[in-house]
Every structure is written in C-alpha cells, then in structure tokens.
Design a protein around this motif. Sequence first.
Motif, PDB file in Angstrom:
ATOM      1  N   SER A   1       0.942  -1.097   0.146  1.00 21.09           N
ATOM      2  CA  SER A   1      -0.041   0.025  -0.354  1.00 21.09           C
ATOM      3  C   SER A   1       0.922   1.282  -0.096  1.00 21.09           C
ATOM      4  O   SER A   1       2.130   1.328   0.524  1.00 21.09           O
TER       5      SER A   1
ATOM      6  N   ARG B   1      -2.394   1.396   4.005  1.00 18.11           N
ATOM      7  CA  ARG B   1      -3.306   0.360   4.204  1.00 18.11           C
ATOM      8  C   ARG B   1      -4.780   0.936   4.442  1.00 18.11           C
ATOM      9  O   ARG B   1      -5.519   0.741   5.257  1.00 18.11           O
TER      10      ARG B   1
ATOM     11  N   TRP C   1      -7.618   0.071   3.066  1.00 22.20           N
ATOM     12  CA  TRP C   1      -8.780  -0.449   2.876  1.00 22.20           C
ATOM     13  C   TRP C   1      -9.528  -0.877   4.193  1.00 22.20           C
ATOM     14  O   TRP C   1      -8.912  -1.026   5.196  1.00 22.20           O
ATOM     15  N   ARG C   2     -10.942  -0.664   4.256  1.00 19.58           N
ATOM     16  CA  ARG C   2     -11.709  -1.115   5.247  1.00 19.58           C
ATOM     17  C   ARG C   2     -12.720  -2.197   4.926  1.00 19.58           C
ATOM     18  O   ARG C   2     -13.382  -1.762   3.722  1.00 19.58           O
TER      19      ARG C   2
ATOM     20  N   VAL D   1     -15.963  -3.673   0.721  1.00 22.50           N
ATOM     21  CA  VAL D   1     -14.677  -3.145   0.897  1.00 22.50           C
ATOM     22  C   VAL D   1     -14.840  -1.578   0.592  1.00 22.50           C
ATOM     23  O   VAL D   1     -15.264  -1.274  -0.412  1.00 22.50           O
TER      24      VAL D   1
ATOM     25  N   THR E   1     -12.423   2.423   0.770  1.00 24.14           N
ATOM     26  CA  THR E   1     -11.047   2.937   0.818  1.00 24.14           C
ATOM     27  C   THR E   1     -11.228   4.086   1.711  1.00 24.14           C
ATOM     28  O   THR E   1     -12.240   4.968   1.540  1.00 24.14           O
TER      29      THR E   1
ATOM     30  N   ARG F   1      -6.770   4.249  -3.652  1.00 25.63           N
ATOM     31  CA  ARG F   1      -7.464   3.135  -4.331  1.00 25.63           C
ATOM     32  C   ARG F   1      -6.814   2.208  -4.988  1.00 25.63           C
ATOM     33  O   ARG F   1      -7.317   1.059  -4.989  1.00 25.63           O
TER      34      ARG F   1
ATOM     35  N   SER G   1      -3.993   1.005  -3.742  1.00 26.18           N
ATOM     36  CA  SER G   1      -3.746   0.003  -2.679  1.00 26.18           C
ATOM     37  C   SER G   1      -4.794  -0.956  -2.246  1.00 26.18           C
ATOM     38  O   SER G   1      -4.696  -2.222  -2.132  1.00 26.18           O
ATOM     39  N   THR G   2      -6.200  -0.321  -2.336  1.00 28.21           N
ATOM     40  CA  THR G   2      -7.326  -1.181  -2.194  1.00 28.21           C
ATOM     41  C   THR G   2      -7.358  -2.176  -2.910  1.00 28.21           C
ATOM     42  O   THR G   2      -7.758  -3.441  -2.675  1.00 28.21           O
TER      43      THR G   2
ATOM     44  N   ALA H   1      -4.962  -5.029  -2.351  1.00 26.74           N
ATOM     45  CA  ALA H   1      -5.336  -5.814  -1.338  1.00 26.74           C
ATOM     46  C   ALA H   1      -6.642  -6.985  -1.919  1.00 26.74           C
ATOM     47  O   ALA H   1      -6.375  -8.083  -1.314  1.00 26.74           O
TER      48      ALA H   1
ATOM     49  N   TRP I   1     -15.124   7.224   4.017  1.00 23.67           N
ATOM     50  CA  TRP I   1     -14.810   5.906   3.295  1.00 23.67           C
ATOM     51  C   TRP I   1     -15.434   5.959   1.878  1.00 23.67           C
ATOM     52  O   TRP I   1     -16.487   6.403   1.572  1.00 23.67           O
TER      53      TRP I   1
ATOM     54  N   ALA J   1     -15.576   0.474  -2.636  1.00 25.92           N
ATOM     55  CA  ALA J   1     -14.632   0.004  -3.553  1.00 25.92           C
ATOM     56  C   ALA J   1     -15.047  -1.113  -4.272  1.00 25.92           C
ATOM     57  O   ALA J   1     -15.011  -1.404  -5.484  1.00 25.92           O
TER      58      ALA J   1
END
Length: 212
Positions: A46, A51, A53-54, A107, A109, A129, A131-132, A135, A176, A179
């Motif tokens: 990321s 990091r 992503w949620r 998911v 971001t 985005r 990075s998400t 993941a 958030w 995504a």
Amino acid sequence: MNFTSADAATLAEIMRWRRDVRHFRTDPVPDAVIDRLRAAMNAAPSVGNARPWRVIRVQDVRLRAAVRADFERCNAAALAGYAGDQADAYARLKLAGLDAAPVQLAVFTATDPVEGHGLGRQTMSETLRQSTAMAVFALWLAARAENVGLGMISILEPRHMEQLFCPESDHSSQPWEFAAYLCLGYPADDDDTPLLHRVGWQRNQPTPWETH
C-alpha cells in the motif's frame, strides 16, 4: 528467500485458475481459512503503508437484502443500455453470487487515512484506491489457493453502498469510498475458462509492452 521454478509454476497456475466466481455452494468457509485470507489481505502492498482498505463482513440479512435490491435495480438499468443480441446475451449472464455465497464483504477505501502520513500520495491521491485494489487481488489469489472462489459485484451504486454501510456520514464528510462488494465461498463448478469467454461476451486481448 530464493523461490524455485516450481514455486513460480504454482503461482502461474493459481493465477490462471483465478476466476470471477458467480456460482457458489452454500457450505460455510471454515474460520481458519477466513483467518488466513484476512492475513493475506493484510500482507498486500500500500502507498506509504497507509493500508487504506476497510472491510465489513456482511452477515445481517437486512443488509444483504438491501445490497441485493440495489443490484437488481442497477442490473435492470444496465440491461436497458444494451440492444438486440447483446441485450439477450446480457440477460442470460448470471452476474451475482449474492444468493448463495456464504461470506460477503463490503470493501471501502479510507479517503484521508492518518496512517502513512501522506507519504507517496501527495501528487497521486488515486494510489489509495490502487492500494485497496491490490489488497482485493491479494485476497483473490489467496482464496484460489485455498480452493475458495471469489466474485466481485460491480453492478451497484457506490453512493447507495456508502449510505447503507456508513449512514452517519453525509456525502461531504464521507471518510470511506466504496470500492467493492465481494462474495466468497466454494465454487459450484471448477473451470479455468472465464465465464465471459465461455459465453462469447469478451475474450482476453493481450496487452503489449511497448518500447520507446
């Protein structure tokens, strides 16, 4: 760590068999497998180690029904955008695994995470985005290695998903960004041929690496 040609061959095989799964069995995915998939996602690269992503594991039947309703509305609108043979082909596609997939993940971001302190994204905020997305792809490959299928539901309205899962935020303060909605479970069928290839919708076109 020196990986072998056998390791490389295994990775290539996993990538070849990574499919966007639409047909799931309803068997539960063991908690131990879920834990390993979570760990794989956590190992993704990321920007600035932010990091962003949620992930929300969606188990509430009312939330699942609301996602299903949004999909049906968006899918009907998408179908209306096609005509003739293409409309007929679209109508025959099964584009969601929402009815059977035992594990469903929403998911998001984080749009301005404290983590990472802005490193690497001052000029390219879209790297959050990206990075998400990395993941999600890490999760996708790890799932395939566990013989678990993953399907991504993209026929959803992002703002509706944000309102559904983050109801206390308005659009101007939404921390958030939606995504992906992911369905995970054991595939009903095992096939290394992509569904859209098999039904004649679209085949892969190799991307050349151009030299300048």
